[in-house]
Design a protein around this motif. Sequence first.
Motif, PDB file in Angstrom:
ATOM      1  N   GLU A  58       3.152  68.152  58.598  1.00  0.00           N
ATOM      2  CA  GLU A  58       2.514  67.775  59.859  1.00  0.00           C
ATOM      3  C   GLU A  58       2.253  66.271  59.858  1.00  0.00           C
ATOM      4  O   GLU A  58       1.673  65.741  58.903  1.00  0.00           O
ATOM      5  N   LYS A  59       2.648  65.622  60.928  1.00  0.00           N
ATOM      6  CA  LYS A  59       2.444  64.169  61.023  1.00  0.00           C
ATOM      7  C   LYS A  59       0.972  63.805  60.883  1.00  0.00           C
ATOM      8  O   LYS A  59       0.634  62.782  60.294  1.00  0.00           O
ATOM      9  N   ASP A  60       0.100  64.655  61.408  1.00  0.00           N
ATOM     10  CA  ASP A  60      -1.339  64.386  61.350  1.00  0.00           C
ATOM     11  C   ASP A  60      -1.867  64.388  59.916  1.00  0.00           C
ATOM     12  O   ASP A  60      -2.845  63.720  59.610  1.00  0.00           O
ATOM     13  N   ASN A  61      -1.251  65.161  59.029  1.00  0.00           N
ATOM     14  CA  ASN A  61      -1.698  65.241  57.637  1.00  0.00           C
ATOM     15  C   ASN A  61      -1.192  64.081  56.782  1.00  0.00           C
ATOM     16  O   ASN A  61      -1.712  63.852  55.697  1.00  0.00           O
ATOM     17  N   PHE A  62      -0.184  63.383  57.279  1.00  0.00           N
ATOM     18  CA  PHE A  62       0.423  62.327  56.475  1.00  0.00           C
ATOM     19  C   PHE A  62      -0.587  61.246  56.081  1.00  0.00           C
ATOM     20  O   PHE A  62      -0.627  60.805  54.937  1.00  0.00           O
ATOM     21  N   THR A  63      -1.434  60.850  57.007  1.00  0.00           N
ATOM     22  CA  THR A  63      -2.420  59.802  56.730  1.00  0.00           C
ATOM     23  C   THR A  63      -3.396  60.236  55.641  1.00  0.00           C
ATOM     24  O   THR A  63      -3.686  59.461  54.726  1.00  0.00           O
ATOM     25  N   SER A  64      -3.866  61.463  55.692  1.00  0.00           N
ATOM     26  CA  SER A  64      -4.815  61.916  54.669  1.00  0.00           C
ATOM     27  C   SER A  64      -4.138  62.044  53.305  1.00  0.00           C
ATOM     28  O   SER A  64      -4.743  61.722  52.280  1.00  0.00           O
ATOM     29  N   VAL A  65      -2.888  62.497  53.288  1.00  0.00           N
ATOM     30  CA  VAL A  65      -2.161  62.595  52.013  1.00  0.00           C
ATOM     31  C   VAL A  65      -1.896  61.204  51.460  1.00  0.00           C
ATOM     32  O   VAL A  65      -2.045  60.958  50.260  1.00  0.00           O
ATOM     33  N   LEU A  66      -1.537  60.275  52.315  1.00  0.00           N
ATOM     34  CA  LEU A  66      -1.313  58.890  51.881  1.00  0.00           C
ATOM     35  C   LEU A  66      -2.592  58.281  51.319  1.00  0.00           C
ATOM     36  O   LEU A  66      -2.572  57.598  50.292  1.00  0.00           O
ATOM     37  N   THR A  67      -3.715  58.563  51.950  1.00  0.00           N
ATOM     38  CA  THR A  67      -5.004  58.091  51.448  1.00  0.00           C
ATOM     39  C   THR A  67      -5.284  58.676  50.063  1.00  0.00           C
ATOM     40  O   THR A  67      -5.725  57.970  49.156  1.00  0.00           O
ATOM     41  N   SER A  68      -5.005  59.954  49.880  1.00  0.00           N
ATOM     42  CA  SER A  68      -5.176  60.593  48.567  1.00  0.00           C
ATOM     43  C   SER A  68      -4.267  59.950  47.523  1.00  0.00           C
ATOM     44  O   SER A  68      -4.677  59.749  46.377  1.00  0.00           O
ATOM     45  N   LEU A  69      -3.061  59.628  47.931  1.00  0.00           N
ATOM     46  CA  LEU A  69      -2.126  58.962  47.022  1.00  0.00           C
ATOM     47  C   LEU A  69      -2.687  57.617  46.573  1.00  0.00           C
ATOM     48  O   LEU A  69      -2.686  57.290  45.379  1.00  0.00           O
ATOM     49  N   LEU A  70      -3.199  56.860  47.511  1.00  0.00           N
ATOM     50  CA  LEU A  70      -3.740  55.534  47.192  1.00  0.00           C
ATOM     51  C   LEU A  70      -4.986  55.629  46.307  1.00  0.00           C
ATOM     52  O   LEU A  70      -5.264  54.721  45.531  1.00  0.00           O
ATOM     53  N   ARG A  71      -5.724  56.723  46.392  1.00  0.00           N
ATOM     54  CA  ARG A  71      -6.892  56.936  45.530  1.00  0.00           C
ATOM     55  C   ARG A  71      -6.493  57.389  44.130  1.00  0.00           C
ATOM     56  O   ARG A  71      -7.318  57.462  43.229  1.00  0.00           O
ATOM     57  N   GLY A  72      -5.215  57.761  43.951  1.00  0.00           N
ATOM     58  CA  GLY A  72      -4.747  58.220  42.643  1.00  0.00           C
ATOM     59  C   GLY A  72      -4.891  59.707  42.418  1.00  0.00           C
ATOM     60  O   GLY A  72      -4.819  60.175  41.291  1.00  0.00           O
ATOM     61  N   ASP A  73      -5.064  60.459  43.494  1.00  0.00           N
ATOM     62  CA  ASP A  73      -5.281  61.900  43.368  1.00  0.00           C
ATOM     63  C   ASP A  73      -4.065  62.665  42.841  1.00  0.00           C
ATOM     64  O   ASP A  73      -4.195  63.804  42.419  1.00  0.00           O
ATOM     65  N   PHE A  74      -2.886  62.056  42.861  1.00  0.00           N
ATOM     66  CA  PHE A  74      -1.679  62.764  42.418  1.00  0.00           C
ATOM     67  C   PHE A  74      -1.260  62.358  41.014  1.00  0.00           C
ATOM     68  O   PHE A  74      -0.158  62.637  40.575  1.00  0.00           O
ATOM     69  N   ASP A  75      -2.144  61.694  40.306  1.00  0.00           N
ATOM     70  CA  ASP A  75      -1.897  61.340  38.913  1.00  0.00           C
ATOM     71  C   ASP A  75      -2.646  62.288  37.980  1.00  0.00           C
ATOM     72  O   ASP A  75      -2.777  62.038  36.801  1.00  0.00           O
TER      73      ASP A  75
END
Length: 112
Positions: A58-75
Amino acid sequence: LCISDALISDYSSICIEYLPLNKPIISFIFDEKEYCQKRGLEFDFEDENIGPGIVVKEKDNFTSVLTSLLRGDFDNTYWTERRNRCLETHYTYPDGNSSERIWKLILKSLKE
């Protein structure tokens, strides 16, 4: 690819090529239904042994996932282990010595 901190892709196989770097991957497949109808899809991005990253549909979820990525949540441990499982699924020799192996095969065939 080596200097990047993460990968954002669509249906490209670049996510598999990126796997040996063990860095976060986002698969942004917002048009999956249309894509499957037009081109077909043989890759299950959500399979934990095949799809190496988080799937955003969903395009709407992309921003929140990107924010999580920048916080390091996927490491974290889950994503590191998932990338490792996918690496084992997609690569026979993920050790970075493929060129050396190919060169040895070439030399061996030249000697025969």
